[in-house]
Design an enzyme around this catalytic site. Structure first.
Site, mmCIF file in Angstrom:
data_model
loop_
_atom_site.group_PDB
_atom_site.id
_atom_site.type_symbol
_atom_site.label_atom_id
_atom_site.label_comp_id
_atom_site.label_asym_id
_atom_site.label_seq_id
_atom_site.Cartn_x
_atom_site.Cartn_y
_atom_site.Cartn_z
ATOM 1 N N LYS A 83 18.192 31.672 -14.028
ATOM 2 C CA LYS A 83 18.093 31.829 -12.564
ATOM 3 C C LYS A 83 17.046 30.860 -12.017
ATOM 4 O O LYS A 83 15.972 30.694 -12.619
ATOM 5 C CB LYS A 83 17.705 33.277 -12.250
ATOM 6 N N SER A 158 20.141 39.464 -6.122
ATOM 7 C CA SER A 158 19.980 38.048 -5.882
ATOM 8 C C SER A 158 20.396 37.162 -7.057
ATOM 9 O O SER A 158 20.591 35.967 -6.864
ATOM 10 C CB SER A 158 18.525 37.751 -5.521
ATOM 11 N N SER A 182 18.262 43.185 -8.629
ATOM 12 C CA SER A 182 18.914 41.870 -8.649
ATOM 13 C C SER A 182 19.517 41.423 -9.968
ATOM 14 O O SER A 182 20.199 40.401 -10.002
ATOM 15 C CB SER A 182 17.932 40.805 -8.176
HETATM 16 N N1 GLN Z 1 18.294 43.402 -2.809
HETATM 17 C C1 GLN Z 1 16.895 43.577 -2.992
HETATM 18 C C2 GLN Z 1 16.133 42.755 -1.983
HETATM 19 O O1 GLN Z 1 16.742 42.107 -1.224
HETATM 20 C C3 GLN Z 1 16.502 43.275 -4.405
HETATM 21 C C4 GLN Z 1 16.222 41.851 -4.671
HETATM 22 C C5 GLN Z 1 15.754 41.597 -6.071
HETATM 23 O O2 GLN Z 1 15.801 42.451 -6.953
HETATM 24 N N2 GLN Z 1 15.239 40.397 -6.270
HETATM 25 O O3 GLN Z 1 14.953 42.758 -1.929
#
Ligand code: GLN
Length: 506
Positions: A83, A158, A182
């Site tokens: 990532k 994400s 994410s």
């Molecule tokens: N969807 C969550 C957010 O927008 C989690 C994001 C993540 O785990 N990086 O913060």
């Protein structure tokens, strides 16, 4: 290598076996990965960067060492994708933000360095929501990633690119990060397995910080066996990360051989799935998983995590507060994008000193709107007069949430629940509605707030053929239990063997 290597890469252990037995060379495996990228990238757009030449060179080195009979590390020749929030010294690290579009860090994140030491070949960096803020990969400044099961839909976020890279057959293993879901949510949306380890199990050194008390990197692959191999290479204490835990790294691969569920107490979060807004396919997958475990001899116990209605509100105070502080380092001077004088936005800055104007306009132009929203929410919640009402209050509720987990784990060994309220939604469906996007995290943020490990397992498909996941959570540092239970589930089901249409495995 027709006949031996498939057109797309699938199981990590199969690829390692082919490499070890000499039935495939690292060059052939890498070429397969690059071919699969060539075939799927134009549609799926899982990557922000692909390292063609360096990957082939690394593969040639592995083949040379093997031929010469030199001892090789355990993952020698295995292609992996990372990532784009994890620092890589030999490739850009953009966090899918214009702010870091041309940034190449001077060092590797510890988890990347460990994977390389284990012999893995980093093929490329994967797309993500900007600075990992989002649940659809649509906030990326590098374009939209599409779900390989249905290209009109999001792969989740994400770590959407990391999930799609596996589901596209380009790599058998990818590394994501999980601050509020994410790794697990994109894994569920793309029909793969994703593990968020215990907070502190893997080093955060070189993981560009979003919310430091919640961020954790972890492996993603089709099956539990893939993520066990990934975790083995990534886990461990790192003096460069003061929150990493000095706890012996067990043998995760051994933990998943012959898993026995007899007498294992599994707590079920029935009230979670019964909530309004949870789609039928999620309920069905949950009910089936409960039955699978019962049939495997587990003891099913009804539990409730009392403060779970506060998970999302608590997370959406703490995460933006930490983000507003962490992202202050992107100011046009230290890293990445600097806004040049004379460009847009100057008019509003007329009465500002040049340095201040440079900070402001660099941040205004470098960050996307979701990142700005988080920074504003966080700055507001941390400001004088509001700190106690929001940030401090959220920290107190976080304590209660942790207490719920502690109490639950006195009664049960593992917790079974859903990953998401629905399968993958359509691209564009939620992007203008932050609240519905935040509700994607309904079942995942608890594990981050409590710091416990959690895994998302493929749990079947809905009537439209879209994957849904089921989630298991375990007490801190109990990854072996979590992986063993995941492996037991996968020995009794075949959901993890389903592939999207067009996935050519022979
Ligand atoms: N969807 C969550 C957010 O927008 C989690 C994001 C993540 O785990 N990086 O913060």
């Amino acid at each position: 290598m027709p006949g031996i290597l498939p057109n797309m890469l699938d199981s990590t252990s199969t690829i390692l076996e082919l490499l070890e037995s000499g039935d495939a060379t690292a060059k052939e495996v890498t070429e397969t990965a690059l071919r699969a990228i060539g075939a799927t990238e134009p549609t799926h757009k899982s990557y922000t960067h692909v390292s063609y030449d360096a990957a082939l060179q690394a593969a040639a080195k592995v083949d040379e060492d093997r031929k010469a009979g030199r001892p090789l590390p355990p993952l020698a020749g295995l292609p992996v994708a990372i990532k784009d929030v994890l620092c890589t010294s030999d490739m850009p690290t953009t966090c899918s933000s214009n702010m870091l579009r041309n940034f190449t860090p001077p060092y590797d994140a510890t988890v990347v360095a460990k994977l390389k030491q284990a012999g893995a070949i980093v093929i490329g960096k994967t797309n993500m929501d900007e600075f990992a803020m989002g649940a659809s990969t649509e906030t990326s400044a590098m374009g939209v990633t599409r779900n390989p099961w249905d290209t009109d839909r999001t792969p989740g976020g994400s770590s959407g690119g990391a999930a799609a890279a596996v589901a596209s057959g380009t790599v058998p293993l990818s590394i994501g990060t999980d601050t509020g879901g994410s790794i697990r949510q994109p894994a569920a949306f793309c029909g793969i397995t994703g593990l968020k380890p215990t907070y502190g199990r893997c080093s955060r050194y070189g993981l560009v910080a979003f919310a430091s008390s919640l961020d954790q990197a972890g492996p993603m692959g089709w099956a539990v066996s893939d993520v066990a191999i990934g975790l083995q290479a990534m886990a461990g204490y790192d003096p460069a990360d003061s929150t990493s835990v000095d706890h012996e790294v067990p043998d995760y691969r051994a933990a998943i051989t012959d898993p026995d569920m007899k007498g294992v107490r599994i707590g079920v979060l029935r009230s979670a799935v019964d909530q309004e807004g949870v789609t039928p396919a999620i309920r069905t997958a949950f009910a089936e998983a409960e039955k699978v475990y019962r049939d495997l001899g587990a003891e099913i116990v009804e539990i409730d995590l009392e403060h779970s209605p506060y998970w999302v509100p608590t997370y959406y105070v703490i995460a933006p507060c930490e983000a507003s502080s962490n992202l202050s380092r992107f100011d046009g001077a230290h890293y990445g994008y600097r806004h040049e004088a004379g460009a847009s936005g100057e008019a509003a800055l007329e009465n500002t000193q040049p340095l201040e104007a440079m900070y402001r306009s660099s941040r205004a132009a470098g960050f996307g709107s979701e990142v700005k929203r988080r920074i504003m929410v966080g700055t507001y919640a941390l400001s004088e007069g509001y700190y106690d009402a929001y940030y401090n209050q959220a920290l107190k509720v976080r304590r209660l949430i942790r207490g719920d987990y502690d109490a639950a784990f006195e009664k049960v060994d593992l917790i079974l629940g859903p990953v998401t309220p629905s399968p993958a939604f359509r691209l564009g469906e939620n992007i203008d509605d932050p609240i519905s996007m935040y509700l994607c995290d309904l079942f995942t943020v608890g594990a981050n707030l409590a710091g416990v490990p959690a895994i998302s397992l493929p749990g079947g498909t809905n009537d439209d053929g879209l994957p849904v996941g089921v989630q298991l959570q375990a007490p801190v540092m109990q990854e072996c239990k979590l992986l063993a239970a995941g492996a037991a589930f996968q020995s009794a089901t075949s959901h993890h063997q389903q592939r999207p249409e067009g996935f050519v495995a022979t």
